[in-house]
Design an enzyme around this catalytic site. Sequence first.
Site, short mmCIF file in Angstrom:
data_model
loop_
_atom_site.label_atom_id
_atom_site.label_comp_id
_atom_site.label_asym_id
_atom_site.label_seq_id
_atom_site.Cartn_x
_atom_site.Cartn_y
_atom_site.Cartn_z
N ASP A 30 0.85 -1.19 0.00
CA ASP A 30 0.00 0.00 0.00
C ASP A 30 0.89 1.25 0.00
O ASP A 30 1.91 1.30 0.69
CB ASP A 30 -0.91 0.00 1.23
CG ASP A 30 -2.05 0.99 1.10
OD1 ASP A 30 -3.21 0.56 0.97
OD2 ASP A 30 -1.78 2.22 1.12
N ILE A 31 0.51 2.24 -0.78
CA ILE A 31 1.33 3.45 -0.91
C ILE A 31 1.33 4.29 0.37
O ILE A 31 2.27 5.06 0.61
CB ILE A 31 0.85 4.28 -2.14
CG1 ILE A 31 1.95 5.17 -2.68
CG2 ILE A 31 -0.39 5.08 -1.83
CD1 ILE A 31 1.66 5.73 -4.07
N HIS A 99 -10.12 -5.15 -3.33
CA HIS A 99 -8.77 -5.35 -2.80
C HIS A 99 -8.88 -5.74 -1.33
O HIS A 99 -9.63 -5.14 -0.56
CB HIS A 99 -7.90 -4.09 -2.95
CG HIS A 99 -8.58 -2.84 -2.50
ND1 HIS A 99 -9.51 -2.18 -3.27
CD2 HIS A 99 -8.47 -2.13 -1.35
CE1 HIS A 99 -9.94 -1.11 -2.62
NE2 HIS A 99 -9.33 -1.07 -1.43
P1 5GP Z 1 -9.63 1.52 0.23
O1 5GP Z 1 -9.65 2.81 0.99
O2 5GP Z 1 -10.32 1.66 -1.11
O3 5GP Z 1 -10.11 0.33 0.99
O4 5GP Z 1 -8.11 1.21 -0.05
C1 5GP Z 1 -7.41 1.75 -1.11
C2 5GP Z 1 -5.96 1.69 -0.72
O5 5GP Z 1 -5.19 1.88 -1.89
C3 5GP Z 1 -5.54 2.75 0.29
O6 5GP Z 1 -5.02 2.13 1.46
C4 5GP Z 1 -4.50 3.58 -0.47
O7 5GP Z 1 -3.43 3.98 0.34
C5 5GP Z 1 -4.05 2.62 -1.56
N1 5GP Z 1 -3.62 3.28 -2.78
C6 5GP Z 1 -4.26 4.30 -3.43
N2 5GP Z 1 -3.60 4.64 -4.54
C7 5GP Z 1 -2.51 3.81 -4.60
C8 5GP Z 1 -1.43 3.69 -5.53
O8 5GP Z 1 -1.33 4.39 -6.53
N3 5GP Z 1 -0.50 2.74 -5.27
C9 5GP Z 1 -0.58 1.92 -4.16
N4 5GP Z 1 0.40 1.03 -4.01
N5 5GP Z 1 -1.58 2.02 -3.27
C10 5GP Z 1 -2.54 2.95 -3.49
#
Ligand code: 5GP
Length: 113
Positions: A30-31, A99
Amino acid sequence: MDDCLFCKIVRGEIPAKKIYEDEHTFAFEDIQPKAPTHVLVIPKKHIRGLKEAEADDAEMIGRLNLVAARIGRERGIEDGYRTVLNVGPKSGQSVFHIHLHLLGGRDLSWPPG
Ligand code: 5GP
Ligand code: ZN
């Protein structure tokens, strides 16, 4: 999906720190990590989220969890990690390609916020 962020990561169009890949599954750091281990495990097939998944996706959902367990083993965090699917905007889902978050390497409070 042409303009999906995670499809672009699978295709190598956006860089990511890859942890694991097989025919169906891809895992990367995760970034913005929320724990010492914070890995995202995704299917290569584009599916918006858990509520859009269908019966045919059951195996894929199982695979995401088993890949997370494998990474948890490899990272030596089996004394306590968490797998999380955020489902829908109110849960914090911000990327609409399903994810599984794998979080570990620190104490995890319960219930999550
Ligand atoms: P959500 O909030 O949708 O459950 O999780 C999305 C996750 O994707 C977040 O934890 C966010 O930090 C991660 N994320 C968003 N954009 C990117 C990216 O460009 N690269 C990576 N490696 N992670 C990302
Ligand atoms: Zn996608």
